[in-house]
Motif scaffolding. Structure first.
Motif: not given
Ligand SMILES: [Mg+2]
Ligand SMILES: Nc1ncnc2c1ncn2[C@@H]1O[C@H](COP(=O)(O)OP(=O)(O)O)[C@@H](O)[C@H]1O
Length: 1008
Positions: A227-229, A322-324, A478-480
């Protein structure tokens, strides 16, 4: 490993005085040591004229090879300078030759006497040095491979070495780039496949731009599917044609409703720029996004966010990513839907990514909306996956069977493919063609973990202890994550080398740095962060969460930290420790801190009308010891009530009350009783309830007053205002007090609520119109910063102007108010404006217009299933139709109103009965007409809504006049006029007077 030697030193020794030679060599060694140490190496020993230096022992750096090569290049330079000096001063001829090699070596502890470094690597380094000419640096194969990206070099003829059958590869170093990164970044594979999906997202963007419309595009797919890619590729294509703002929803710390938006708007100063175009909206959004900002009411928040996005998009097309979204709070998901539905005349693409779980909580996501598209990202096709694998392994060898096994397990998941290849690289199981190609054989024996999680775990297991510790600590945030905060988490030993480990982790492509600085990083994928987090023992996780929370708090004096965030970390620490068997007593202090943060987050959510408050307060409650629970329970009960869950609201309030009594806590008990009142009120119908509610409220009111509890007091006064809403003077008094008390306590939400209610009383209550106008104006000034409240007050004011005969002014003001309310994009609120409009148009003597607005309102309310308000709209429609002579439809509408309305609902019953009376009278059924008209009068008399009472009498008069009873009609009219006069309703007074005059005239004619 570096070997450096002085060229011709043996020859030198023969013709120079030994003392001079020793002096020269010391000088040379000294300078070399300086250079080596400056680059982080250690001089291991001097062997005759040669220096042997080691990089990566005792402290391993991920860029040791490059450091060594840099040192070697500088040694050559410095060596030349020293050589020139010696030549000038002593006529000595000095040259340097250097060999550098990389690999395993057995080393002792630094330069302590007796240490040794030995092994194949050392031998090869020594051999390289010996093979080098004067001023030459030769690099071994492994060194070259590691620094290739940073240097200029040429391959020399392979060297044969004693004791080694195969010749040794060597490269002559020409130059080193001064600004090269430590290690070559792993090459990113080009995008494979996804052509159709890319086109579709781009189409949506182009459409948004072409029509100046909002498009909602959702990319659904499991973790790692791409998705992100996909989004990234599209954004690169769009590049420059739009402003891009990205926000991510967090998997933890629920309650952080507005987090993704804060993140998105922070990028590119969107908010600051929007402030120039729409100050009020930008100001509200700013408050909303501040961790400790002033509470913004839900409807204002949604409106303001949309405005900010709209004005930004009007300047330059905007893509909000908007992710996730599957992790977002419901309020945020609703915001996205709202923006998609209500944005007008602005090129805006809402580009949403979510795992398919989103559909579990929102089965109808995007459905039925013309501007919405959802695509499910399928696994890569077999061919695309094979291509990807090919790109990633590059020229390295990968046996067919191994490739087939990898692809089979990956099942089209590109993240899986990437991670397998990364693991092979970590293991040095892949070797490039330029090397010796030993990979293929090893691969067949390689165990590829069967799932992406197991694969990631296997990769993490290969990390060194320092790297692992850093990665684990990072996963807490977290992820960041930020390096700065990370530093306080890793144990002191590791913290010295955090940077080194971070670079190593980046090189292994487990993390990436974000932005230009050195401070922000992110895990390359959420699953990697989850793997690092889940791999930690609970004890360590608990400790790190606590330390992270402490770290957040220690900064909080300067930068406010969201309570949701703080609460999350403290809560995790407590729960993990309890899972490990620690007692409540042992964790009590931590639990109290966690509970405090979550509770205050919950209270703030309540003030924003955000249903996230329920979860936050429930979590706070779970961490609160029994004897402190009552006040939290009261807050929870209120939040449940706001969220519409009256059943649990009542239960929770009852529990709170019991506990409060047990603790002898009067204040909490009183507040719990206010909540119970509220439930009874919300469930109540009819007059009997009104009496008992008033009776029940009185002692609570007194108690709160005695306690000086403004918050509780404002709430109970507001409730009393509602309970007594058809006794206007009484209600007015309660509401005025509620407003004053709330204002005093800084509770704008309750104050605004009371103000809106007061505004409606100015219209429907017995307050004279002129006074009502003044009051509405004053309130409007007081709540000028609250769009909904000021617009509501304006529309009430408009109706009052109409009563005074200023019809055009009234229409203009009302239209302005409706525009402002429509702006908020809340359907039921927009629908509710039709009631005032109907009154206004009936006063204007334009029943056809009144009919149109009632009809529009009815359609809206019917669609929403709001039969309560719908009954009033139907009754108003019936009346407007009846006076225009549309009898059949009028009756149908009246029947609808009667079916929906409660018997004591005067606002529906009076107009529907009056409509019937009109129709029946016109059809000559005078008896039934009179009965209906008298029933209307009876119902209307129960309230002091003067105009409605006057109208009922006027309608009765019309029936009586038609029945040839002018005297009775005149009496009714006089009654009506008296009521209209009290209200200052000049228009109705004049109209009734005219009817009365004509009656008198008719009566005189009849008598004559
Ligand atoms: Mg992603
Ligand atoms: N079509 C593709 N071609 C090449 N690499 C891809 C493709 N799709 C995904 N990847 C890579 O796979 C990894 C996981 O993809 P990502 O977009 O992060 O997945 P998601 O966002 O769905 O969890 C990323 O490193 C990404 O670069």
């Amino acid at each position: 490993m570096i070997f450096a030697d002085v060229v011709g030193s043996t020859a030198l020794g023969e013709r120079v005085d030994p003392e001079t030679l020793r002096w020269a060599m010391q000088r040379w060694f000294g300078r070399m040591r300086e250079v080596i140490e400056r680059h982080g190496g250690t001089v291991e020993k001097f062997i005759g004229d040669a220096v042997m230096a080691v990089f990566g022992a005792p402290v391993l750096h991920e860029d040791d090879a490059l450091r060594a090569v840099r040192a070697a290049a500088e040694m050559r330079k410095v060596g030349a300078v020293v050589g020139a000096e010696l030549r000038r001063d002593r006529g000595l001829d000095f040259g340097v030759r250097i060999g550098v090699n990389t690999g395993q070596a057995v080393t002792g502890a630094g330069t302590v006497a007796g240490s040794f470094t030995s092994g194949d690597t050392v031998n090869v380094a020594a051999r390289l040095e010996q093979a080098a000419g004067a001023g030459e640096i030769l690099l071994g194969r492994e060194t070259f491979r590691l620094v290739r990206h940073a240097i200029d070099a040429e391959l020399v003829a392979p060297l044969t070495l004693k004791g080694k059958s195969a010749p040794v590869e060597a490269h002559r170093l020409l130059a080193v780039a001064s600004d090269a990164p430590a290690r070559a970044p792993r090459p990113r594979a080009p995008m494979v496949g996804r052509q159709r999906e890319r086109r579709r997202v781009l189409d949506a963007f182009h459409q948004a731009v072409a029509d100046r419309s909002c498009q909602l595009f959702t990319v659904l797919g499991v973790a790692g599917v791409g998705k992100s890619r996909l989004v990234q590729e599209v954004l690169e294509t769009i590049d420059g044609a739009a402003t891009v703002a990205v926000g991510r929803c967090l998997p933890y710390g629920d309650g952080l409703t507005w987090w993704p938006l804060a993140e998105a708007l922070a990028a590119g100063d969107l908010l600051e720029r929007a402030a120039a175009d729409h100050g009020p909206a930008a100001a509200r959004v700013a408050e909303l996004l501040k961790p400790a900002g002033a509470p913004v009411a839900a409807e204002e928040a949604v409106w303001a966010v949309r405005k900010v996005l709209e004005v930004s998009a009007r300047r330059h097309p905007l893509v909000l990513v908007v992710d996730d979204l599957q992790w977002a709070e419901p309020t945020f998901v609703e915001l996205v839907e709202h923006v998609a539905e209500w944005t007008r005349d602005a090129p805006l693409l809402l580009l949403i990514m979510a795992r398919p779980d989103l559909l579990e909580s929102r089965p109808g996501w995007g459905g039925g909306q013309l501007n919405a598209t959802t695509v499910l990202l399928e696994p890569l096709s077999e061919t695309d996956a094979r291509d990807l694998l090919g790109h990633l392994t590059g020229s390295a060898l990968l046996e067919d069977r191994a490739a087939a096994r990898i692809l089979g397990l990956a099942d089209g998941n590109p993240l899986f493919v990437e991670e397998v290849v990364a693991m092979l690289i970590d293991d040095n199981a892949l070797s490039s063609c330029e090397g010796e190609g030993s990979g293929a054989a090893e691969l067949t024996a390689l165990a590829v973990p069967p799932t992406i999680q197991a694969l990631i775990a296997a990769r993490l297991d290969r990390l060194g202890p320092g790297e692992r510790a850093v990665l684990e600590a990072a996963s807490i945030e977290g992820r960041h994550f930020a390096r700065e905060r990370l530093e306080t988490l890793v144990s002191d030993r590791a913290s010295a080398s955090v940077d080194v480990h971070l670079r190593a982790l980046a090189r292994k492509d487990l993390i990436r740095s974000v932005g230009a600085g050195e401070d922000s990083f992110r895990f390359r994928h959420q699953l990697i962060r989850d793997g690092a987090y889940d791999g930690m023992p609970k004890e360590l996780r608990a400790e790190l969460h606590e330390r992270f929370a402490n770290r957040l708090e220690s900064r909080s004096s300067a930068v406010p930290v969201a309570d949701e965030l703080l609460g999350h970390h403290l809560e995790r620490a407590v729960l993990l420790r309890r899972e490990l068997g620690e007692t409540e007593a042992a964790t009590a202090r931590l639990a109290a801190r966690a509970s405090r943060s979550l509770r205050s987050a919950g209270r703030r959510a309540t003030l924003r009308d955000d249903p996230a408050s329920v979860r936050l307060l429930e979590r706070a409650l779970a961490l609160t010891p029994e004897d402190h629970r009552a006040p939290v329970l009261v807050e929870l009960a209120n939040a449940l009530g706001d969220a519409g869950d009256l059943g649990r609201c009542a239960e929770t309030a009852a529990t709170a009350l019991e506990l409060a009594y047990a603790n002898d806590d009067r204040q909490t008990a009183a507040r719990a009783r206010v909540v119970k009142l509220r439930v009874t009120m919300d469930r109540s119908t009819g007059e009997a309830d009104q009496v008992s509610l008033n009776a029940a409220a009185k002692p609570v009111l007194d108690e709160l007053e005695a306690l000086g509890d403004d918050e509780g007091l404002a709430a109970v006064l507001l409730h009393l205002g509602h309970v007594n809403q058809d006794r206007y003077e009484q209600a007015c008094a309660y509401l005025e007090r509620a407003m004053a008390v709330a204002q005093r306590g800084g509770d704008r939400r309750t104050a605004a609520h009371a103000a809106r209610f007061l505004g409606s009383i100015m219209v429907f209550g017995p307050v004279p119109a002129a006074e009502g106008i003044e009051r509405c104006r004053a309130l409007r000034r007081q709540f000028a910063d609250q769009a909904r409240t000021s617009a509501t007050l304006l529309r009430h004011e408009a109706v009052l102007h109409a009563m005074q005969g200023r019809i055009e002014e009234a229409r203009a003001l009302h239209a302005e108010a409706v525009r402002a309310i429509d702006e908020l994009g809340i359907p039921w609120l927009s629908a509710s404006t039709v009631f005032g409009q109907w009154v206004l148009e009936m006063l204007a003597g334009a029943p056809e217009r009144a009919e149109a607005s009632a009809r529009a309102g009815l359609a809206l309310l019917q669609e929403m299933g709001a039969t309560n308000q719908g009954s009033t709209a139907a009754a108003m429609l019936a009346y407007a139709l009846a006076v225009q002579g549309c009898h059949d439809e009028a009756l149908r509408s009246a029947d609808l109103a009667a079916a929906w309305a409660a018997p004591d609902d005067a606002s529906s019953q009076v107009p529907q009965l009056a409509a019937r009376a009109h129709v029946l009278a016109a059809r000559g059924e005078l008896e039934r007409a009179e009965a209906a008209a008298r029933e209307a009068v009876r119902v209307s008399e129960r309230s002091d809504e003067l105009v409605q009472r006057g109208d009922a009498l006027t309608d009765l008069a019309a029936v009586l006049a038609r029945a040839g009873r002018p005297d009775e009609a005149a009496t009714a009219l006089r009654g009506a006029i008296g009521l209209y006069e009290r209200k200052g309703n000049i228009v109705s007074v004049a109209r009734a007077q005219q009817t009365l005059d004509s009656l008198g005239h008719k009566a005189r004619v009849a008598n004559a």
